[in-house]
Design an enzyme around this catalytic site. Structure first.
Site, PDB file in Angstrom:
ATOM      1  CE  LYS A  70      -4.287  -1.703   2.384  1.00 39.87           C
ATOM      2  NZ  LYS A  70      -5.217  -1.640   3.132  1.00 39.87           N
ATOM      3  N   GLY A 133      -2.946   1.253   9.664  1.00 33.50           N
ATOM      4  CA  GLY A 133      -3.149   1.549   8.369  1.00 33.50           C
ATOM      5  C   GLY A 133      -4.751   1.949   8.321  1.00 33.50           C
ATOM      6  CB  ALA A 134      -7.900  -0.007   9.320  1.00 38.76           C
ATOM      7  NE  ARG A 159       1.457   1.211  14.424  1.00 36.40           N
ATOM      8  CZ  ARG A 159       0.991   0.259  13.871  1.00 36.40           C
ATOM      9  NH1 ARG A 159       1.015   0.069  12.463  1.00 36.40           N
ATOM     10  NH2 ARG A 159       0.921  -1.154  14.291  1.00 36.40           N
ATOM     11  N   GLY A 247     -17.357  -4.349  10.247  1.00 35.45           N
ATOM     12  CA  GLY A 247     -16.616  -4.298   9.549  1.00 35.45           C
ATOM     13  C   GLY A 247     -16.737  -4.706   8.089  1.00 35.45           C
TER      14      GLY A 247
HETATM   15  P1  NDP Z   1      -1.885  -2.227  11.290  1.00 36.74           P
HETATM   16  O1  NDP Z   1      -1.027  -3.310  11.810  1.00 36.74           O
HETATM   17  O2  NDP Z   1      -1.416  -1.278  10.577  1.00 36.74           O
HETATM   18  O3  NDP Z   1      -2.279  -1.827  12.754  1.00 36.74           O
HETATM   19  C1  NDP Z   1      -2.974  -2.443  13.912  1.00 36.74           C
HETATM   20  C2  NDP Z   1      -3.398  -1.600  15.264  1.00 36.74           C
HETATM   21  O4  NDP Z   1      -4.084  -2.120  16.069  1.00 36.74           O
HETATM   22  C3  NDP Z   1      -2.240  -0.589  15.643  1.00 36.74           C
HETATM   23  O5  NDP Z   1      -2.902   0.628  16.115  1.00 36.74           O
HETATM   24  C4  NDP Z   1      -1.899  -1.496  16.978  1.00 36.74           C
HETATM   25  O6  NDP Z   1      -1.513  -0.737  18.119  1.00 36.74           O
HETATM   26  C5  NDP Z   1      -3.242  -1.948  17.284  1.00 36.74           C
HETATM   27  N1  NDP Z   1      -3.115  -3.194  17.945  1.00 36.74           N
HETATM   28  C6  NDP Z   1      -3.096  -4.654  17.762  1.00 36.74           C
HETATM   29  N2  NDP Z   1      -3.269  -5.306  18.777  1.00 36.74           N
HETATM   30  C7  NDP Z   1      -3.334  -4.699  19.818  1.00 36.74           C
HETATM   31  C8  NDP Z   1      -3.551  -5.113  21.128  1.00 36.74           C
HETATM   32  N3  NDP Z   1      -3.356  -6.225  21.650  1.00 36.74           N
HETATM   33  N4  NDP Z   1      -4.029  -4.000  22.066  1.00 36.74           N
HETATM   34  C9  NDP Z   1      -3.835  -2.771  21.609  1.00 36.74           C
HETATM   35  N5  NDP Z   1      -3.693  -2.372  20.480  1.00 36.74           N
HETATM   36  C10 NDP Z   1      -3.594  -3.381  19.637  1.00 36.74           C
HETATM   37  O7  NDP Z   1      -3.236  -2.945  10.853  1.00 36.74           O
HETATM   38  P2  NDP Z   1      -4.157  -2.562   9.964  1.00 36.74           P
HETATM   39  O8  NDP Z   1      -4.700  -0.957  10.369  1.00 36.74           O
HETATM   40  O9  NDP Z   1      -3.923  -2.451   8.481  1.00 36.74           O
HETATM   41  O10 NDP Z   1      -5.409  -3.410  10.383  1.00 36.74           O
HETATM   42  C11 NDP Z   1      -6.434  -3.349  11.507  1.00 36.74           C
HETATM   43  C12 NDP Z   1      -7.582  -4.069  11.159  1.00 36.74           C
HETATM   44  O11 NDP Z   1      -8.139  -3.450  10.373  1.00 36.74           O
HETATM   45  C13 NDP Z   1      -7.197  -5.406  10.904  1.00 36.74           C
HETATM   46  O12 NDP Z   1      -8.170  -6.254  11.642  1.00 36.74           O
HETATM   47  C14 NDP Z   1      -7.798  -5.561   9.422  1.00 36.74           C
HETATM   48  O13 NDP Z   1      -8.325  -6.768   8.972  1.00 36.74           O
HETATM   49  C15 NDP Z   1      -8.770  -4.595   9.373  1.00 36.74           C
HETATM   50  N6  NDP Z   1      -9.310  -3.899   8.155  1.00 36.74           N
HETATM   51  C16 NDP Z   1     -10.508  -3.863   7.928  1.00 36.74           C
HETATM   52  C17 NDP Z   1     -11.007  -3.282   6.626  1.00 36.74           C
HETATM   53  C18 NDP Z   1     -12.393  -3.496   6.091  1.00 36.74           C
HETATM   54  O14 NDP Z   1     -12.518  -2.932   5.059  1.00 36.74           O
HETATM   55  N7  NDP Z   1     -13.230  -3.932   7.037  1.00 36.74           N
HETATM   56  C19 NDP Z   1     -10.015  -2.657   5.832  1.00 36.74           C
HETATM   57  C20 NDP Z   1      -8.367  -2.584   6.330  1.00 36.74           C
HETATM   58  C21 NDP Z   1      -8.245  -3.165   7.371  1.00 36.74           C
HETATM   59  P3  NDP Z   1       0.365  -0.345  18.278  1.00 36.74           P
HETATM   60  O15 NDP Z   1       0.311   0.787  17.224  1.00 36.74           O
HETATM   61  O16 NDP Z   1       0.316  -0.214  19.656  1.00 36.74           O
HETATM   62  O17 NDP Z   1       0.685  -1.807  17.898  1.00 36.74           O
END
Ligand code: NDP
Length: 282
Positions: A70, A133-134, A159, A247
């Protein structure tokens, strides 16, 4: 060459051979009589430039991208739409009439489209969990849509700060940032609460560190997680009298917007949702 074969749209991913969005987009093409094909292609990161050159040479109408492509696709394109530029990531490339390939981001736009079915976001107070990202895509679209105030709640402060800085620099918006350490208490003045993290993906029991009793009836609670569609968060929120947004509708709406960008046809979201849920076995 036009007229000799269907128009082609690609989907560049890595490790997603059984991508259910193929069925969703092809259902829209079939339903609307659009002579086009949507083709999933697995592309390793080091071959992305070759793949993009090939898609250009073969006259594709455009393509979707999933992680890890992306951001790295940006220098390979001829320009970016407004939200893709502010987000710094592209999930949808569109061939324009002048032959330029422009990067868009339909993740946040798809979320906004779903949200607007429930409420007018202008002037609302929003709490957004996550800064990946999302969440980034959603934050930018919410600001462009004119929300009143945004609070970003993220586990890693780096982040969170990066998203806060991007909103300030590209959209002149001051968002609040909370480092997520304990159970977050949702302020009473909040209108919309969004899980933009991956907590709950493929885990129906996973709970956000969130004080569920701070949710109030009438608030909107949304989740980016599409599998399972009814996450623990959405179930807890519904039990508190909140209105919920899953979602899956965001995923369908990013597909709706992609088909519209590539073909000019605004497709039937219901047809696409049914094809997607069938392909996902839901
Ligand atoms: P990223 O890896 O870019 O970001 C993940 C985010 O989740 C970060 O903010 C991370 O925090 C946080 N996170 C993960 N685990 C934990 C935890 N245990 N406790 C607290 N915070 C946590 O992923 P994406 O943004 O790409 O994807 C996120 C979700 O969105 C996924 O489930 C994906 O499938 C979904 N998605 C859905 C779409 C849709 O059309 N419905 C489109 C795109 C994505 P930290 O910065 O602290 O690591």
């Amino acid at each position: 060459m036009p007229g000799f074969r269907p128009d082609l749209v690609g989907c560049l991913s890595q490790g997603a051979a059984g991508n259910p969005t193929v069925a969703m987009v092809e259902a829209a093409f079939a339903h609307h009589g659009i002579d086009a094909r949507y083709i999933n292609m697995e592309v390793p990161p080091e071959k992305l430039a070759d793949a993009v050159a090939g898609l250009r040479a073969c006259g594709f109408l455009g393509w979707n991208l999933s992680m890890p492509h992306k951001v790295s696709v940006i220098p390979l394109l001829d320009g970016l739409g407004r939200s893709a530029s502010a987000i710094g990531a592209v999930n949808c490339v569109v061939r324009h009439d002048d032959g330029r390939f422009i990067g868009e981001n339909t993740d946040g736009q798809g979320f906004l489209r779903s949200l607007c079915d429930l409420t007018d976001p202008r002037g609302t107070n929003v709490v957004l969990f996550g800064a990946g990202g999302a969440a980034r895509a959603i934050a930018v679209e919410l600001v462009l849509a004119g929300i009143g105030h945004l609070t970003i709640v993220n586990r890693s402060p780096e982040r969170g700060r990066s998203l806060q800085k991007a909103l300030a620099e590209s959209l002149a918006t001051e968002a609040a940032l909370v480092t997520w350490e304990n159970e977050f208490e949702v302020p009473a003045t909040t209108d919309i609460i969004i899980n933009g993290t991956s907590i709950g993906l493929y885990d129906p029991d996973a709970r956000l560190p969130l004080a569920i009793n701070s949710l109030r009836a009438g608030q909107i609670v949304a989740d980016v997680v599409f599998n399972p569609p009814q996450t623990r968060l959405l179930q807890d929120a519904a039990a508190r009298g909140c209105r919920t947004l899953d979602g899956l509708s965001m995923l369908v709406n990013q597909g709706v917007l992609g088909v519209h960008y590539w073909t000019g046809v605004l497709p039937d979201a219901g047809v696409m949702q049914r094809a997607l849920t069938a392909a996902m076995g839901l």
